[in-house]
Design an enzyme around this catalytic site. Structure first.
Site, PDB file in Angstrom:
ATOM      1  N   SER A  13      44.659  39.980  39.012  1.00  0.00           N
ATOM      2  CA  SER A  13      44.539  41.439  39.031  1.00  0.00           C
ATOM      3  C   SER A  13      44.111  41.997  40.380  1.00  0.00           C
ATOM      4  CB  SER A  13      43.548  41.901  37.956  1.00  0.00           C
ATOM      5  OG  SER A  13      42.271  41.330  38.166  1.00  0.00           O
ATOM      6  N   GLY A  15      42.900  40.900  44.812  1.00  0.00           N
ATOM      7  CA  GLY A  15      42.656  39.930  45.859  1.00  0.00           C
ATOM      8  C   GLY A  15      41.592  40.441  46.792  1.00  0.00           C
ATOM      9  N   ARG A  16      40.971  39.524  47.513  1.00  0.00           N
ATOM     10  CA  ARG A  16      39.942  39.951  48.466  1.00  0.00           C
ATOM     11  C   ARG A  16      39.957  39.000  49.662  1.00  0.00           C
ATOM     12  NH1 ARG A  16      38.835  37.654  44.242  1.00  0.00           N
ATOM     13  NH2 ARG A  16      38.917  39.631  43.122  1.00  0.00           N
ATOM     14  N   ALA A  80      47.151  29.030  39.630  1.00  0.00           N
ATOM     15  CA  ALA A  80      47.961  27.807  39.653  1.00  0.00           C
ATOM     16  C   ALA A  80      49.379  28.056  39.132  1.00  0.00           C
ATOM     17  CB  ALA A  80      47.277  26.736  38.818  1.00  0.00           C
ATOM     18  N   HIS A 237      44.002  25.890  44.569  1.00  0.00           N
ATOM     19  CA  HIS A 237      43.857  26.358  43.193  1.00  0.00           C
ATOM     20  C   HIS A 237      42.485  27.003  43.065  1.00  0.00           C
ATOM     21  CE1 HIS A 237      43.645  25.371  38.610  1.00  0.00           C
ATOM     22  NE2 HIS A 237      43.869  26.650  38.867  1.00  0.00           N
ATOM     23  N   ASP A 238      42.442  28.247  42.612  1.00  0.00           N
ATOM     24  CA  ASP A 238      41.184  28.992  42.636  1.00  0.00           C
ATOM     25  C   ASP A 238      40.077  28.302  41.843  1.00  0.00           C
ATOM     26  OD1 ASP A 238      42.335  29.569  40.162  1.00  0.00           O
ATOM     27  OD2 ASP A 238      42.513  31.720  40.530  1.00  0.00           O
ATOM     28  N   ASN A 296      41.416  24.949  29.228  1.00  0.00           N
ATOM     29  CA  ASN A 296      41.822  26.283  29.644  1.00  0.00           C
ATOM     30  C   ASN A 296      41.750  27.207  28.429  1.00  0.00           C
ATOM     31  OD1 ASN A 296      42.945  28.392  31.039  1.00  0.00           O
ATOM     32  ND2 ASN A 296      44.649  27.216  31.857  1.00  0.00           N
ATOM     33  N   GLN A 304      40.120  42.685  29.415  1.00  0.00           N
ATOM     34  CA  GLN A 304      40.781  43.456  30.467  1.00  0.00           C
ATOM     35  C   GLN A 304      41.945  44.264  29.897  1.00  0.00           C
ATOM     36  OE1 GLN A 304      41.867  40.347  33.185  1.00  0.00           O
ATOM     37  NE2 GLN A 304      39.813  40.106  34.021  1.00  0.00           N
ATOM     38  N   GLY A 402      33.691  35.897  38.499  1.00  0.00           N
ATOM     39  CA  GLY A 402      33.405  37.285  38.130  1.00  0.00           C
ATOM     40  C   GLY A 402      32.831  37.438  36.741  1.00  0.00           C
TER      41      GLY A 402
END
Length: 476
Positions: A13, A15-16, A80, A237-238, A296, A304, A402
């Site tokens: 949703s 980016g930073r 991913a 991969h975050d 997962n 959201q 977050g």
């Protein structure tokens, strides 16, 4: 070279671009640019706009220079499984289709029937998700065989963004493991498996590890941006980057909490046993060839979507407060595929409750309470499965990302499990990205030293189990 480094963290949703620096005693991290992201329909599919993402990364680099940081390196992490294909001139042949797209419907089941679930899991250790890259590629092959025949290069989304910066083609290891095409034991592309699936092994690049310096940005970008900056691969991969930022990895379970909730442990070897497969746990690659044995879970995507659909302006804080004021008791199975991308999340939750004979959630507070309790139930079940599989008990749960700021859910989880929940840091993914750049350049001596720095640099919040659902927290 001890200077500012840019950690680019892009989620589903937003980016930073974060600028980080360390003096050896603590880490300084601040946001220099933020931008929106989202998959939109392009023709028949939901796709990510990767060229837009690249333009925002360049804006972030410019902003960091304007703010006086003059960064010396940059690394990019994203979600991913999603990818693009390039032709022989390195032009992009495909859109970056989103994992939430329906093109893979039924493909996973076809592969399982033909290949065998156990045989595939024993080789890759990767959980069976309908959106895994393997199934996306097979769906693409079925829909566009001529285009696949023209393809010369496979790149996952962060690989492609790094390629746009440098002109260097790579496949980074941690993200590549999520494709279900990397052998969990050799830690290389499983070329026999790829061939058996009817895909060309020549598409795939040599796997590169987090911390690899792939060189400076291209000369034309140096002129455009007014700076020469090295590109260092983080764990692209975050979730892999976020797990770098878990200080107590040996004593804690972790939950990387955001759009998805990834719950698991860091392990020195893959666990490819039948029980792990049946419980749908995955063995994704981590830094230093450690494995992220995790499950997962749908995560905060559901809240959201509810917030987006509500007719009035509700913040997430408003929804959390409203959830405390309702006596609603219904729950749904958040792991059902129906919640992956429904036409209307509110109606889907209501339908699931109706089908199981429960009260229908109608108010925003009811919906939020239903989601939070349902997530806590799923978390608790996954924790029990982990502890049964590895035959040990963990005393605490470390929540990063977050979602670690959701005090209502954190307290609920502490109450249900009887475990201490430690929440934070919320910017774990960017921190992990930054740490791998520092380790690569010698600013930080090791992963263990980096984790000690994190403990010194970022405040966390502790939630103790209570009998009441009345949330409280002790700052530590």
């Amino acid at each position: 070279m001890n200077g500012y480094r840019l950690a680019v963290d892009i989620g589903a949703s937003s980016g930073r671009v974060m600028a980080g620096k360390t003096n050896g005693d603590e880490v300084e991290l601040q946001e220099v640019h933020r931008f929106q992201n989202g998959a939109t329909r392009q023709g028949a599919h939901y796709c990510w706009d990767v060229e837009y993402l690249f333009s925002e990364i360049k804006r972030g680099i410019k902003a960091s220079c304007e703010m006086g940081f003059n960064p010396v390196s940059i690394g990019i992490n994203t979600w991913a499984v999603d990818f693009v294909l390039l032709d022989e001139q390195d032009n992009r042949l495909t859109e970056a289709v989103s994992y939430r797209d329906s093109r893979t419907d039924g493909v996973m089941e076809e592969v399982i029937d033909a290949y065998g679930k156990e045989a595939l899991y024993e080789r890759t250790g990767i959980a069976f998700q309908p959106f895994n890259t393997l199934y996306q590629l097979l769906a693409f092959k079925k829909l566009h065989p001529k285009t696949l025949a023209k393809a010369q290069t496979f790149m996952m989304v962060p690989d492609y963004l790094h390629f746009l910066l440098t002109g260097v083609k790579t496949n980074e290891y941690t993200n590549a493991t999520t494709t279900q095409m990397v052998n969990a034991f050799t830690k290389l592309w499983d070329e026999d498996l790829i061939t058996e699936m009817g895909l060309p092994p020549s598409l795939f690049q040599e796997l590169k590890l987090p911390g690899t310096n792939i060189g400076p940005i291209k000369a034309e970008l140096q002129r455009e941006l007014g700076i020469k900056i090295d590109v260092i691969l983080p764990a692209t991969h975050d979730t892999a980057s976020a797990i770098v930022a878990v200080p107590e990895w040996q004593t804690s379970l972790y939950i990387s909490s955001g759009t998805w909730s990834l719950i698991g442990i860091e392990n020195p070897f893959p666990i490819c046993i039948t029980k792990a497969m049946q419980d749908n746990f995955t063995n994704e690659g981590g830094v230093n060839y450690r494995f992220r044995f995790l499950k997962n879970i749908m995560g905060l995507w559901m809240i959201q979507e509810v917030q987006r659909l509500l007719p009035e302006k509700w913040t997430f804080a408003d929804l959390a407060i409203a959830s405390k004021k309702t006596n609603y008791t219904g729950t749904v199975d958040v792991d059902q595929r129906r919640f992956l991308k429904p036409d209307n999340m509110i109606e889907e939750i209501q339908a699931a409750c109706r089908e199981t004979g429960q009260e229908i959630p109608t108010t925003p507070g009811d919906l939020a309470k239903c989601i939070y309790v349902s997530l806590a139930v799923s978390y608790e079940k996954a924790i029990e499965q982990i502890e049964q599989t590895v035959e040990r008990t963990y005393e605490q749960i470390h929540i990063i990302g977050g979602g670690s700021q959701n005090g209502q859910l954190n307290q609920m989880l502490a109450n249900r499990t009887g475990k201490t929940v430690i929440a934070g840091p919320s910017e774990a993914t960017a921190i992990g990205n930054f740490l791998m750049q520092c380790i690569s350049c010698g600013d930080i001596s090791s992963l263990e030293a980096g984790r000690e720095l994190i403990k010194q640099s970022f405040q966390v919040t502790e939630y103790k189990p209570q009998r009441s659902d009345q949330a409280y927290a002790n700052k530590i």
